[in-house]
Scaffold this motif. Sequence first.
Motif, PDB file in Angstrom:
ATOM      1  N   LEU A 102      15.228  55.607  24.824  1.00 55.35           N
ATOM      2  CA  LEU A 102      13.954  55.609  24.102  1.00 55.35           C
ATOM      3  C   LEU A 102      14.120  56.197  22.700  1.00 55.35           C
ATOM      4  O   LEU A 102      13.519  55.703  21.737  1.00 55.35           O
ATOM      5  CB  LEU A 102      12.907  56.398  24.884  1.00 55.35           C
ATOM      6  CG  LEU A 102      12.385  55.743  26.174  1.00 55.35           C
ATOM      7  CD1 LEU A 102      11.394  56.662  26.857  1.00 55.35           C
ATOM      8  CD2 LEU A 102      11.750  54.391  25.871  1.00 55.35           C
ATOM      9  N   ILE A 103      14.915  57.236  22.601  1.00 58.32           N
ATOM     10  CA  ILE A 103      15.129  57.861  21.291  1.00 58.32           C
ATOM     11  C   ILE A 103      15.854  56.898  20.357  1.00 58.32           C
ATOM     12  O   ILE A 103      15.481  56.726  19.181  1.00 58.32           O
ATOM     13  CB  ILE A 103      15.907  59.174  21.448  1.00 58.32           C
ATOM     14  CG1 ILE A 103      15.074  60.179  22.244  1.00 58.32           C
ATOM     15  CG2 ILE A 103      16.284  59.755  20.092  1.00 58.32           C
ATOM     16  CD1 ILE A 103      15.799  61.443  22.572  1.00 58.32           C
ATOM     17  N   ALA A 111      18.183  64.790  25.299  1.00 58.62           N
ATOM     18  CA  ALA A 111      19.415  64.556  24.544  1.00 58.62           C
ATOM     19  C   ALA A 111      19.271  63.256  23.745  1.00 58.62           C
ATOM     20  O   ALA A 111      18.534  62.354  24.146  1.00 58.62           O
ATOM     21  CB  ALA A 111      20.602  64.461  25.491  1.00 58.62           C
ATOM     22  N   PRO A 112      19.957  63.135  22.623  1.00 59.95           N
ATOM     23  CA  PRO A 112      19.764  61.962  21.758  1.00 59.95           C
ATOM     24  C   PRO A 112      20.272  60.657  22.336  1.00 59.95           C
ATOM     25  O   PRO A 112      19.962  59.586  21.815  1.00 59.95           O
ATOM     26  CB  PRO A 112      20.545  62.333  20.493  1.00 59.95           C
ATOM     27  CG  PRO A 112      21.567  63.317  20.957  1.00 59.95           C
ATOM     28  CD  PRO A 112      20.909  64.089  22.045  1.00 59.95           C
ATOM     29  N   ASP A 113      21.073  60.723  23.424  1.00 57.66           N
ATOM     30  CA  ASP A 113      21.594  59.469  23.967  1.00 57.66           C
ATOM     31  C   ASP A 113      20.596  58.766  24.882  1.00 57.66           C
ATOM     32  O   ASP A 113      20.915  57.725  25.449  1.00 57.66           O
ATOM     33  CB  ASP A 113      22.908  59.711  24.723  1.00 57.66           C
ATOM     34  CG  ASP A 113      22.827  60.858  25.712  1.00 57.66           C
ATOM     35  OD1 ASP A 113      21.728  61.421  25.861  1.00 57.66           O
ATOM     36  OD2 ASP A 113      23.860  61.182  26.315  1.00 57.66           O
ATOM     37  N   GLN A 116      13.310  61.703  35.222  1.00 58.96           N
ATOM     38  CA  GLN A 116      12.624  60.425  35.298  1.00 58.96           C
ATOM     39  C   GLN A 116      13.621  59.268  35.191  1.00 58.96           C
ATOM     40  O   GLN A 116      14.768  59.442  34.771  1.00 58.96           O
ATOM     41  CB  GLN A 116      11.593  60.303  34.174  1.00 58.96           C
ATOM     42  CG  GLN A 116      10.509  61.374  34.199  1.00 58.96           C
ATOM     43  CD  GLN A 116       9.558  61.248  33.042  1.00 58.96           C
ATOM     44  OE1 GLN A 116       9.202  60.153  32.629  1.00 58.96           O
ATOM     45  NE2 GLN A 116       9.124  62.386  32.514  1.00 58.96           N
ATOM     46  N   GLU A 117      13.151  58.094  35.540  1.00 59.06           N
ATOM     47  CA  GLU A 117      13.992  56.898  35.478  1.00 59.06           C
ATOM     48  C   GLU A 117      14.422  56.644  34.031  1.00 59.06           C
ATOM     49  O   GLU A 117      13.623  56.713  33.098  1.00 59.06           O
ATOM     50  CB  GLU A 117      13.216  55.692  36.011  1.00 59.06           C
ATOM     51  CG  GLU A 117      14.037  54.419  36.078  1.00 59.06           C
ATOM     52  CD  GLU A 117      13.247  53.262  36.640  1.00 59.06           C
ATOM     53  OE1 GLU A 117      13.812  52.156  36.736  1.00 59.06           O
ATOM     54  OE2 GLU A 117      12.061  53.455  36.979  1.00 59.06           O
ATOM     55  N   ASN A 118      15.706  56.367  33.871  1.00 52.59           N
ATOM     56  CA  ASN A 118      16.326  56.094  32.563  1.00 52.59           C
ATOM     57  C   ASN A 118      16.328  57.295  31.625  1.00 52.59           C
ATOM     58  O   ASN A 118      16.607  57.148  30.433  1.00 52.59           O
ATOM     59  CB  ASN A 118      15.628  54.914  31.858  1.00 52.59           C
ATOM     60  CG  ASN A 118      15.800  53.613  32.619  1.00 52.59           C
ATOM     61  OD1 ASN A 118      16.853  53.360  33.199  1.00 52.59           O
ATOM     62  ND2 ASN A 118      14.757  52.785  32.628  1.00 52.59           N
ATOM     63  N   SER A 119      16.012  58.480  32.141  1.00 52.42           N
ATOM     64  CA  SER A 119      16.065  59.678  31.301  1.00 52.42           C
ATOM     65  C   SER A 119      17.497  60.182  31.192  1.00 52.42           C
ATOM     66  O   SER A 119      18.392  59.764  31.936  1.00 52.42           O
ATOM     67  CB  SER A 119      15.179  60.779  31.901  1.00 52.42           C
ATOM     68  OG  SER A 119      15.722  61.230  33.135  1.00 52.42           O
ATOM     69  N   THR A 128      -0.757  62.590  29.397  1.00 48.20           N
ATOM     70  CA  THR A 128       0.174  62.963  30.469  1.00 48.20           C
ATOM     71  C   THR A 128       0.978  61.775  30.971  1.00 48.20           C
ATOM     72  O   THR A 128       1.476  61.784  32.096  1.00 48.20           O
ATOM     73  CB  THR A 128      -0.600  63.590  31.642  1.00 48.20           C
ATOM     74  OG1 THR A 128      -1.565  62.644  32.124  1.00 48.20           O
ATOM     75  CG2 THR A 128      -1.305  64.865  31.223  1.00 48.20           C
ATOM     76  N   LEU A 129       1.136  60.752  30.139  1.00 50.78           N
ATOM     77  CA  LEU A 129       1.916  59.586  30.553  1.00 50.78           C
ATOM     78  C   LEU A 129       3.396  59.932  30.603  1.00 50.78           C
ATOM     79  O   LEU A 129       3.865  60.812  29.859  1.00 50.78           O
ATOM     80  CB  LEU A 129       1.702  58.431  29.580  1.00 50.78           C
ATOM     81  CG  LEU A 129       0.289  57.834  29.487  1.00 50.78           C
ATOM     82  CD1 LEU A 129       0.241  56.797  28.370  1.00 50.78           C
ATOM     83  CD2 LEU A 129      -0.106  57.222  30.811  1.00 50.78           C
ATOM     84  N   GLU A 130       4.144  59.252  31.472  1.00 52.20           N
ATOM     85  CA  GLU A 130       5.594  59.381  31.445  1.00 52.20           C
ATOM     86  C   GLU A 130       6.139  58.698  30.202  1.00 52.20           C
ATOM     87  O   GLU A 130       5.433  57.959  29.510  1.00 52.20           O
ATOM     88  CB  GLU A 130       6.193  58.789  32.719  1.00 52.20           C
ATOM     89  CG  GLU A 130       5.807  59.550  33.982  1.00 52.20           C
ATOM     90  CD  GLU A 130       6.542  59.053  35.211  1.00 52.20           C
ATOM     91  OE1 GLU A 130       7.539  58.311  35.054  1.00 52.20           O
ATOM     92  OE2 GLU A 130       6.122  59.391  36.333  1.00 52.20           O
ATOM     93  N   ASN A 131       7.421  58.925  29.910  1.00 52.80           N
ATOM     94  CA  ASN A 131       7.977  58.516  28.620  1.00 52.80           C
ATOM     95  C   ASN A 131       7.890  57.008  28.368  1.00 52.80           C
ATOM     96  O   ASN A 131       7.521  56.570  27.272  1.00 52.80           O
ATOM     97  CB  ASN A 131       9.430  58.965  28.516  1.00 52.80           C
ATOM     98  CG  ASN A 131       9.545  60.470  28.390  1.00 52.80           C
ATOM     99  OD1 ASN A 131       8.579  61.151  28.053  1.00 52.80           O
ATOM    100  ND2 ASN A 131      10.714  61.014  28.682  1.00 52.80           N
ATOM    101  N   THR A 132       8.232  56.209  29.360  1.00 53.39           N
ATOM    102  CA  THR A 132       8.249  54.764  29.136  1.00 53.39           C
ATOM    103  C   THR A 132       6.859  54.200  28.851  1.00 53.39           C
ATOM    104  O   THR A 132       6.667  53.511  27.835  1.00 53.39           O
ATOM    105  CB  THR A 132       8.898  54.052  30.340  1.00 53.39           C
ATOM    106  OG1 THR A 132      10.238  54.530  30.500  1.00 53.39           O
ATOM    107  CG2 THR A 132       8.914  52.542  30.129  1.00 53.39           C
TER     108      THR A 132
END
Length: 445
Positions: free
Chosen positions: A207-208, A202-204, A51-54, A179-183
């Motif tokens: 969002l995390i 991964a922690p980087d 996904q974007e920015n993942s 079922t939403l995407e992360n953002t």
Amino acid sequence: MPKIFDFTRFSLRDLFATAAPTLLAIAVVGLLVYWLADPSPPSRVTMSTGQENSAYELIGKKYAAELAQRNIKVTLAPSLGSQENLQRLMDPDSGIDIGFVQSGSTEQDAAERQGLISLGSLFSEPVWLFYRDSHDITQLNQLKGLQINVGPEGTGVPLLFRRLLSVNGIEPVELTLGTLENTPATVALLAGTIDGMVFSSAPDELLIQMLLQTPGIKLFDFTQAEAYTRRFPFLSHVVLPRGIVDLGRDLPARDYQLIAPTATLVARASMHPALVDLFVQSATNIHGGAGWFHKRNEFPTANFTEVPVAAAAAKFYQTGPSFLQHYFPFWLSSFMERMWVVVVAVGALFIPLSRIVPPLYVWKVRSRVYRWYGQLRAVEQAIEGVLPPQRRDVYAHQLARLNQIEEKVNQISIPLSFAEELYGLRSHINFVRKRILGLQQVAEG
């Protein structure tokens, strides 16, 4: 040019005539082995990311930059995540060559049937369960009745989280799974419209970093992490150390126990071995450093993956890059490492054939002399048993025939080392001529 050179130079014509079939056979075998060895890797690869920015997207860009230095263009194809990447790799018409797949997404037998190979595990992807601090959650069975976002089905989290719920005796219908995407899920969590969200990364991932520092949001502590790893071998037990986010503000204020699948690099089994080597080398450069959950050089590794590890990747993890890869550019070392097959095949064919060429060359040169012995023998047979009335005409005709043979023999050009055969033929012609002359004198007497 003096005619003497016709008798002193090496007969290239005869050598070529005898060696040509051998050289042709060697060339055909060499080309065939070259084609089978496939020494030239493709210059374009398509990678399925996330996904974007993942984290998958960010790391995919690092691979593209690494391989661009080796003149390999990597086209990045965004996706929902691990499950969609796996489905694309299993689809021969998807155009995807390689992608990030979370461990536990498939079974070994299924991966083998679909013709997939692993290039190794890259990094840990802890399961992050963030929830609002209005809830006091210490066990997963306390999620009953809550609204938890697990992401779209294309990611690896929905399948993994359902398996985690099942070992806790919870049915998916006992809570609401979003079922939403992360953002957008993060926005919903901060707005209070959902109770929590689960994702694996991964922690980087940004969002995390943000959620770990957001007031009112808590991170679930998997206090039974070791038990989960015994139930699911593709999971590992990792610890989020106290202060790792911000030492000055002591964030987090204590250690957190987490469970983590690993992100693996999965490709089609048809991927060129040279590209496998190149991706594994790039993985070492990108993931070989220390991180939040691992020490330096712990990743990449051939462990923590249910997909069969490619032979070239396993060899690299055991012995490191080859001697040629240390000192030569990628394209040259790849070419040389695979062309040894051609060299061995050509050598195996050349050695026995090289023993055949010299005798064939000698036979070819001598045949230009020996074939006239057939004509000479025909003259001798023509003068045998001739009736008296016909002898004078037959002897005269055969003498004329001998003269023609001798004239053509004198025009033969052979190397000096074979002159003995030529002079022997001429002496035999003279011998037959003397015999005919003697018979002619007897007939006329």
